[in-house]
Design a protein around this motif. Structure first.
Motif, PDB file in Angstrom:
ATOM      1  N   VAL A  71       0.843  -1.201   0.000  1.00 62.14           N
ATOM      2  CA  VAL A  71       0.000   0.000   0.000  1.00 62.14           C
ATOM      3  C   VAL A  71       0.874   1.245   0.000  1.00 62.14           C
ATOM      4  O   VAL A  71       0.765   2.113  -0.871  1.00 62.14           O
ATOM      5  CB  VAL A  71      -0.961   0.005   1.210  1.00 62.14           C
ATOM      6  N   GLY A  72       1.745   1.341   0.980  1.00 65.30           N
ATOM      7  CA  GLY A  72       2.546   2.543   1.141  1.00 65.30           C
ATOM      8  C   GLY A  72       3.427   2.869  -0.046  1.00 65.30           C
ATOM      9  O   GLY A  72       3.601   4.040  -0.395  1.00 65.30           O
ATOM     10  N   SER A  73       3.991   1.856  -0.700  1.00 60.15           N
ATOM     11  CA  SER A  73       4.886   2.130  -1.823  1.00 60.15           C
ATOM     12  C   SER A  73       4.152   2.785  -2.984  1.00 60.15           C
ATOM     13  O   SER A  73       4.713   3.643  -3.673  1.00 60.15           O
ATOM     14  CB  SER A  73       5.568   0.834  -2.282  1.00 60.15           C
ATOM     15  N   ALA A  82      12.741   2.879  -0.073  1.00 62.75           N
ATOM     16  CA  ALA A  82      11.715   3.901  -0.241  1.00 62.75           C
ATOM     17  C   ALA A  82      12.210   5.036  -1.126  1.00 62.75           C
ATOM     18  O   ALA A  82      11.460   5.574  -1.954  1.00 62.75           O
ATOM     19  CB  ALA A  82      11.279   4.436   1.119  1.00 62.75           C
ATOM     20  N   VAL A  83      13.465   5.398  -0.963  1.00 57.47           N
ATOM     21  CA  VAL A  83      14.027   6.502  -1.744  1.00 57.47           C
ATOM     22  C   VAL A  83      14.469   6.041  -3.128  1.00 57.47           C
ATOM     23  O   VAL A  83      14.104   6.633  -4.150  1.00 57.47           O
ATOM     24  CB  VAL A  83      15.206   7.145  -0.985  1.00 57.47           C
ATOM     25  N   GLU A  84      15.251   4.960  -3.172  1.00 57.25           N
ATOM     26  CA  GLU A  84      15.880   4.554  -4.433  1.00 57.25           C
ATOM     27  C   GLU A  84      14.919   3.848  -5.371  1.00 57.25           C
ATOM     28  O   GLU A  84      15.011   4.011  -6.589  1.00 57.25           O
ATOM     29  CB  GLU A  84      17.082   3.656  -4.135  1.00 57.25           C
ATOM     30  N   LYS A  85      13.993   3.042  -4.846  1.00 55.09           N
ATOM     31  CA  LYS A  85      13.099   2.288  -5.722  1.00 55.09           C
ATOM     32  C   LYS A  85      11.774   2.996  -5.953  1.00 55.09           C
ATOM     33  O   LYS A  85      11.257   3.020  -7.070  1.00 55.09           O
ATOM     34  CB  LYS A  85      12.842   0.888  -5.152  1.00 55.09           C
ATOM     35  N   GLY A  92      11.015   6.322  -4.994  1.00 52.76           N
ATOM     36  CA  GLY A  92      11.106   7.739  -5.318  1.00 52.76           C
ATOM     37  C   GLY A  92      10.778   8.703  -4.207  1.00 52.76           C
ATOM     38  O   GLY A  92      10.547   9.894  -4.470  1.00 52.76           O
ATOM     39  N   ALA A  93      10.765   8.265  -2.960  1.00 52.02           N
ATOM     40  CA  ALA A  93      10.505   9.188  -1.851  1.00 52.02           C
ATOM     41  C   ALA A  93      11.607  10.238  -1.778  1.00 52.02           C
ATOM     42  O   ALA A  93      12.770   9.975  -2.094  1.00 52.02           O
ATOM     43  CB  ALA A  93      10.416   8.423  -0.532  1.00 52.02           C
ATOM     44  N   ASP A  94      11.237  11.441  -1.352  1.00 56.16           N
ATOM     45  CA  ASP A  94      12.221  12.519  -1.207  1.00 56.16           C
ATOM     46  C   ASP A  94      13.071  12.340   0.036  1.00 56.16           C
ATOM     47  O   ASP A  94      14.217  12.814   0.085  1.00 56.16           O
ATOM     48  CB  ASP A  94      11.497  13.867  -1.151  1.00 56.16           C
ATOM     49  N   ALA A  95      12.526  11.689   1.041  1.00 57.58           N
ATOM     50  CA  ALA A  95      13.251  11.427   2.278  1.00 57.58           C
ATOM     51  C   ALA A  95      12.613  10.226   2.947  1.00 57.58           C
ATOM     52  O   ALA A  95      11.452   9.887   2.659  1.00 57.58           O
ATOM     53  CB  ALA A  95      13.220  12.646   3.201  1.00 57.58           C
ATOM     54  N   ALA A  96      13.367   9.581   3.828  1.00 59.41           N
ATOM     55  CA  ALA A  96      12.840   8.417   4.547  1.00 59.41           C
ATOM     56  C   ALA A  96      13.344   8.455   5.983  1.00 59.41           C
ATOM     57  O   ALA A  96      14.503   8.807   6.238  1.00 59.41           O
ATOM     58  CB  ALA A  96      13.261   7.118   3.869  1.00 59.41           C
ATOM     59  N   LYS A 101       2.480  -1.386 -16.547  1.00 60.45           N
ATOM     60  CA  LYS A 101       2.975  -2.064 -17.742  1.00 60.45           C
ATOM     61  C   LYS A 101       4.182  -1.346 -18.339  1.00 60.45           C
ATOM     62  O   LYS A 101       5.139  -1.982 -18.809  1.00 60.45           O
ATOM     63  CB  LYS A 101       1.853  -2.175 -18.777  1.00 60.45           C
ATOM     64  N   SER A 102       4.168   0.004 -18.302  1.00 60.76           N
ATOM     65  CA  SER A 102       5.271   0.769 -18.890  1.00 60.76           C
ATOM     66  C   SER A 102       6.482   0.871 -17.971  1.00 60.76           C
ATOM     67  O   SER A 102       7.564   1.264 -18.397  1.00 60.76           O
ATOM     68  CB  SER A 102       4.790   2.185 -19.234  1.00 60.76           C
ATOM     69  N   GLY A 103       6.288   0.545 -16.681  1.00 62.57           N
ATOM     70  CA  GLY A 103       7.373   0.664 -15.715  1.00 62.57           C
ATOM     71  C   GLY A 103       7.410   1.997 -15.010  1.00 62.57           C
ATOM     72  O   GLY A 103       8.300   2.241 -14.179  1.00 62.57           O
ATOM     73  N   ALA A 104       6.442   2.883 -15.287  1.00 64.91           N
ATOM     74  CA  ALA A 104       6.399   4.176 -14.613  1.00 64.91           C
ATOM     75  C   ALA A 104       6.040   4.012 -13.142  1.00 64.91           C
ATOM     76  O   ALA A 104       6.417   4.840 -12.306  1.00 64.91           O
ATOM     77  CB  ALA A 104       5.390   5.094 -15.303  1.00 64.91           C
ATOM     78  N   ILE A 105       5.276   2.979 -12.820  1.00 67.79           N
ATOM     79  CA  ILE A 105       4.998   2.613 -11.434  1.00 67.79           C
ATOM     80  C   ILE A 105       5.620   1.257 -11.184  1.00 67.79           C
ATOM     81  O   ILE A 105       5.422   0.313 -11.961  1.00 67.79           O
ATOM     82  CB  ILE A 105       3.481   2.585 -11.149  1.00 67.79           C
ATOM     83  N   VAL A 106       6.391   1.159 -10.111  1.00 69.20           N
ATOM     84  CA  VAL A 106       7.087  -0.095  -9.801  1.00 69.20           C
ATOM     85  C   VAL A 106       6.520  -0.678  -8.518  1.00 69.20           C
ATOM     86  O   VAL A 106       5.884   0.014  -7.714  1.00 69.20           O
ATOM     87  CB  VAL A 106       8.605   0.120  -9.658  1.00 69.20           C
TER      88      VAL A 106
END
Length: 336
Positions: A157-159, A185-188, A190-194, A298-303
């Motif tokens: 959910v959170g990701s 959270a940051v690298e995969k 895209g969070a700005d901070a963790a 499908k496009s990889g924009a959301i992982v």
């Protein structure tokens, strides 16, 4: 035979494997019009299942002693008493912790394995993904430039909440358990901070990560995380309450707990919107969610991140690991 994990007893606090019982039964038969027999292939394990093990009033009735444990499944139609479903169709169902289930056809959703992997329909395109979408977009209503804080930010959910917040033009701050999950959270995602919720300086580090306060807090944890969030909530902040995993085992009964009283005061003074929700409240938006998210998956924009465990026999031990935060991503049992 149909292997089936049943609830053997109700846990008093943290569950153990002895709370479950594995039995073998005859494969059930669909007898009435509209019933279908589904052979489950994949089983979703989720934190809400712990709540359903308690004999307590909630949004859904508890699992009864001797009943099969509940859970979403991806499976294949074996026999059908509904002409709109034929043997071989792949469906999303609530088949539970077992090999086979008889399900009413109106409770099924066909899935397109060509559009995404079967596992995705239990994660980013299934209940967890839709929960993220409904809670953030329909209650949180993120606006460009706002700060969105996400509890349990590397879970299924959170990701997605993190990624949807970024797509909405927000600053996304992740709260996760441990350095490795904070890095994910940051690298995969895209969070700005963790921020690590286990850090003794959680409150101070969360304040540093949110210099303009918090506009949306997506609640998945409760406990001391909520303590750290409350002082940082901005006027008119929104708090979608999705889960409280830190309290599911009944260990947060502190006599000196005051965050709730403080939250109620801030709700008045800051005019906060704090709303609990169950994903089925928003079923009318499910097609909207799929239309937005499925192409991006499908496009990889959301992982997404999946943790697939082999074998129905391992469901209880995997579930206990989930409650301790040992999984990385969406936890799925590949049944056979």
């Amino acid at each position: 035979m149909n292997r089936q994990w049943q609830l053997a007893r109700r846990p008093e606090a943290e569950p153990t494997v002895d709370d479950f019982r594995l039995v073998s039964l005859d494969i059930p038969e669909p007898r009435e019009a509209g019933e279908v027999l589904v052979r489950n292939r994949l089983l979703s394990l989720d934190p809400y299942m712990r709540w359903r093990m308690n004999d307590a009033k909630s949004y859904a009735r508890p699992v009864g002693i001797g009943e099969v444990m509940v859970g979403a499944t991806v499976g294949e139609i074996v026999r059908s008493n509904d002409p709109s479903f034929v043997p071989g169709d792949l469906v999303l169902a609530g088949g539970g912790w077992q090999d086979y289930a008889v399900v009413r056809s109106e409770a099924l959703r066909k899935i397109d394995a060509a559009a995404a992997s079967e596992t995705a329909y239990l994660g980013v395109l299934g209940g967890p993904g839709f929960t993220a979408y409904a809670g953030l977009m329909k209650i949180g209503e993120p606006r460009p430039g706002e700060t969105v804080v996400v509890g349990a930010a590397t879970g299924p959910v959170g990701s997605l909440v993190v990624q949807l917040a970024k797509a909405a033009g927000c600053r996304a701050v992740a709260i996760a358990g441990g350095a490795e999950k904070c890095r994910l959270a940051v690298e995969k995602f895209g969070a700005d901070a963790a921020v690590d919720h286990r850090d003794p300086d959680l409150a101070a580090k969360l304040a540093i990560a949110c210099p303009r306060g918090i506009d949306v807090y997506f609640e998945n944890i409760g406990g001391r995380v909520l303590d750290a969030v409350i002082p940082l909530l901005n006027p008119f902040a929104r708090v979608p309450v999705c889960g409280l995993i830190s309290q599911y085992n009944g260990l947060e009964q502190r006599s000196d707990a005051t965050p709730l009283a403080q939250l109620m005061q801030d709700t008045l003074v800051k005019r906060l919107l704090v709303r609990g929700f169950i994903v089925t409240d928003y079923n009318a938006y499910r097609d909207e969610f799929l239309a937005l998210v499925a192409p991006k998956v499908k496009s990889g924009a959301i992982v997404s991140l999946e943790d697939v465990v082999e074998g129905l026999a391992n469901a209880p031990s995997a579930f206990l690991g989930l409650l301790k935060g040992l999984n990385k991503g969406k936890l799925i049992i590949r049944i056979d």
